[in-house]
Design a protein around this motif. Structure first.
Motif, PDB file in Angstrom:
ATOM      1  N   GLY A   1       1.555 -11.390  -8.494  1.00  0.00           N
ATOM      2  CA  GLY A   1       1.784 -10.528  -9.648  1.00  0.00           C
ATOM      3  C   GLY A   1       3.248 -10.562 -10.053  1.00  0.00           C
ATOM      4  N   LYS A   2       3.526 -10.060 -11.247  1.00  0.00           N
ATOM      5  CA  LYS A   2       4.899 -10.015 -11.754  1.00  0.00           C
ATOM      6  C   LYS A   2       5.230  -8.592 -12.184  1.00  0.00           C
ATOM      7  N   ILE A   3       6.389  -8.113 -11.772  1.00  0.00           N
ATOM      8  CA  ILE A   3       6.846  -6.779 -12.170  1.00  0.00           C
ATOM      9  C   ILE A   3       7.357  -6.879 -13.598  1.00  0.00           C
ATOM     10  N   THR A   4       6.799  -6.069 -14.492  1.00  0.00           N
ATOM     11  CA  THR A   4       7.203  -6.113 -15.905  1.00  0.00           C
ATOM     12  C   THR A   4       8.065  -4.926 -16.296  1.00  0.00           C
ATOM     13  N   LEU A   5       8.014  -3.846 -15.534  1.00  0.00           N
ATOM     14  CA  LEU A   5       8.851  -2.674 -15.778  1.00  0.00           C
ATOM     15  C   LEU A   5       9.226  -2.113 -14.410  1.00  0.00           C
ATOM     16  N   PRO A   6      10.522  -2.167 -14.054  1.00  0.00           N
ATOM     17  CA  PRO A   6      10.926  -1.690 -12.727  1.00  0.00           C
ATOM     18  C   PRO A   6      10.610  -0.208 -12.533  1.00  0.00           C
ATOM     19  N   THR A   7      10.664   0.217 -11.293  1.00  0.00           N
ATOM     20  CA  THR A   7      10.363   1.604 -10.932  1.00  0.00           C
ATOM     21  C   THR A   7      11.231   2.584 -11.719  1.00  0.00           C
ATOM     22  N   PHE A   8      10.577   3.609 -12.250  1.00  0.00           N
ATOM     23  CA  PHE A   8      11.263   4.674 -12.980  1.00  0.00           C
ATOM     24  C   PHE A   8      10.613   6.006 -12.631  1.00  0.00           C
ATOM     25  N   SER A   9      11.338   7.076 -12.855  1.00  0.00           N
ATOM     26  CA  SER A   9      10.818   8.419 -12.584  1.00  0.00           C
ATOM     27  C   SER A   9      10.151   8.992 -13.817  1.00  0.00           C
ATOM     28  N   PHE A  10       9.165   9.832 -13.583  1.00  0.00           N
ATOM     29  CA  PHE A  10       8.498  10.595 -14.641  1.00  0.00           C
ATOM     30  C   PHE A  10       8.175  11.959 -14.059  1.00  0.00           C
ATOM     31  N   PRO A  11       7.822  12.934 -14.897  1.00  0.00           N
ATOM     32  CA  PRO A  11       7.503  14.262 -14.342  1.00  0.00           C
ATOM     33  C   PRO A  11       6.347  14.173 -13.337  1.00  0.00           C
ATOM     34  N   GLY A  12       6.655  14.384 -12.075  1.00  0.00           N
ATOM     35  CA  GLY A  12       5.620  14.356 -11.042  1.00  0.00           C
ATOM     36  C   GLY A  12       5.674  13.161 -10.109  1.00  0.00           C
TER      37      GLY A  12
ATOM     38  N   GLU B   1       0.665   5.462  -1.812  1.00  0.00           N
ATOM     39  CA  GLU B   1       1.460   6.356  -0.974  1.00  0.00           C
ATOM     40  C   GLU B   1       2.811   5.740  -0.643  1.00  0.00           C
ATOM     41  N   ASP B   2       2.963   4.423  -0.889  1.00  0.00           N
ATOM     42  CA  ASP B   2       4.224   3.731  -0.603  1.00  0.00           C
ATOM     43  C   ASP B   2       4.487   2.744  -1.731  1.00  0.00           C
ATOM     44  N   LEU B   3       5.226   3.193  -2.724  1.00  0.00           N
ATOM     45  CA  LEU B   3       5.460   2.407  -3.933  1.00  0.00           C
ATOM     46  C   LEU B   3       6.128   1.070  -3.623  1.00  0.00           C
ATOM     47  N   GLU B   4       7.144   1.080  -2.775  1.00  0.00           N
ATOM     48  CA  GLU B   4       7.882  -0.150  -2.478  1.00  0.00           C
ATOM     49  C   GLU B   4       7.010  -1.170  -1.754  1.00  0.00           C
ATOM     50  N   GLU B   5       6.204  -0.715  -0.805  1.00  0.00           N
ATOM     51  CA  GLU B   5       5.303  -1.618  -0.082  1.00  0.00           C
ATOM     52  C   GLU B   5       4.275  -2.225  -1.032  1.00  0.00           C
ATOM     53  N   THR B   6       3.737  -1.397  -1.927  1.00  0.00           N
ATOM     54  CA  THR B   6       2.752  -1.897  -2.887  1.00  0.00           C
ATOM     55  C   THR B   6       3.384  -2.920  -3.819  1.00  0.00           C
ATOM     56  N   GLU B   7       4.615  -2.669  -4.245  1.00  0.00           N
ATOM     57  CA  GLU B   7       5.311  -3.610  -5.116  1.00  0.00           C
ATOM     58  C   GLU B   7       5.475  -4.962  -4.421  1.00  0.00           C
ATOM     59  N   GLN B   8       5.877  -4.953  -3.162  1.00  0.00           N
ATOM     60  CA  GLN B   8       6.049  -6.208  -2.425  1.00  0.00           C
ATOM     61  C   GLN B   8       4.713  -6.939  -2.249  1.00  0.00           C
ATOM     62  N   SER B   9       3.635  -6.196  -2.013  1.00  0.00           N
ATOM     63  CA  SER B   9       2.309  -6.809  -1.870  1.00  0.00           C
ATOM     64  C   SER B   9       1.868  -7.467  -3.175  1.00  0.00           C
ATOM     65  N   ILE B  10       2.173  -6.811  -4.293  1.00  0.00           N
ATOM     66  CA  ILE B  10       1.816  -7.376  -5.603  1.00  0.00           C
ATOM     67  C   ILE B  10       2.569  -8.674  -5.833  1.00  0.00           C
TER      68      ILE B  10
ATOM     69  N   PHE C   1       5.935   1.913 -11.518  1.00  0.00           N
ATOM     70  CA  PHE C   1       6.373   0.643 -12.082  1.00  0.00           C
ATOM     71  C   PHE C   1       5.165  -0.021 -12.723  1.00  0.00           C
ATOM     72  N   HIS C   2       5.419  -1.017 -13.581  1.00  0.00           N
ATOM     73  CA  HIS C   2       4.347  -1.767 -14.225  1.00  0.00           C
ATOM     74  C   HIS C   2       4.370  -3.198 -13.710  1.00  0.00           C
ATOM     75  N   PHE C   3       3.191  -3.825 -13.702  1.00  0.00           N
ATOM     76  CA  PHE C   3       3.095  -5.223 -13.299  1.00  0.00           C
ATOM     77  C   PHE C   3       1.979  -5.903 -14.078  1.00  0.00           C
ATOM     78  N   THR C   4       1.997  -7.231 -14.054  1.00  0.00           N
ATOM     79  CA  THR C   4       0.881  -7.994 -14.609  1.00  0.00           C
ATOM     80  C   THR C   4       0.249  -8.794 -13.485  1.00  0.00           C
ATOM     81  N   ASP C   5      -1.054  -8.947 -13.591  1.00  0.00           N
ATOM     82  CA  ASP C   5      -1.771  -9.791 -12.644  1.00  0.00           C
ATOM     83  C   ASP C   5      -1.702 -11.243 -13.141  1.00  0.00           C
TER      84      ASP C   5
END
Length: 151
Positions: free
Chosen positions: A120-131, A106-115, A135-139
């Motif tokens: 975790g490492k962000i591998t693909l920054p936040t992007f828009s898609f239909p709907g 429900e909160d993309l930015e908060e989840t990203e910071q928690s990861i 973002f992508h990350f690796t554990d």
């Protein structure tokens, strides 16, 4: 008085390294407090599968399992009627090498910071898609996942 021949035998000692490790970790967890990054319960809601040829993948799963599809351009088709919604990504520049579990937040930015705080490492920054956006990350083990937020 208990008959010694009826007493329970000692459990067998495992020679499996994984089982021995698990037993040690269980003993350690009883004596140590572990620090966890607490997040709201986020669930896997979507599974994206890489496809070489979209039509081939669609036909295979439609015939095999009766899944239905919604096209989003020439290289992406979402599937339903599978138990978990998902999609096939046939864009060579965008598809992942392995299945991609997608977790809803429900909160993309908060989840990203928690990861990031959890290692975790962000591998693909936040992007828009239909709907929505994702973002992508690796554990720490290198598994790739995505996190999405609906519009």
């Amino acid at each position: 008085m208990l008959n010694p021949s009826l007493a329970r035998p000692e459990p067998p000692v495992s020679t499996c390294t994984a089982n021995q490790f698990a037993a040690v970790r269980t003993e350690e967890s009883a004596t140590h407090a572990f620090v966890r990054t607490t997040m709201p319960k986020l669930k896997i809601v979507y599974l994206e599968l890489p496809a070489n040829e979209l039509a081939v993948s669609r036909n295979f799963y439609a015939k095999l399992f009766g899944w239905t599809f919604q096209d989003y351009g020439p290289t992406y088709a979402a599937f339903s009627d599978s138990g978990t919604d998902g999609g096939f990504n046939a864009d060579p520049a965008e598809r992942t090498q392995h299945p991609l579990p997608v977790i809803e937040s429900e909160d993309l930015e908060e989840t990203e910071q928690s990861i990031l705080k959890a290692g975790g490492k962000i591998t693909l920054p936040t992007f828009s898609f239909p709907g929505g956006r994702r973002f992508h990350f690796t554990d720490p083990a290198g598994n790739e996942l995505a996190v999405m937020q609906r519009e």
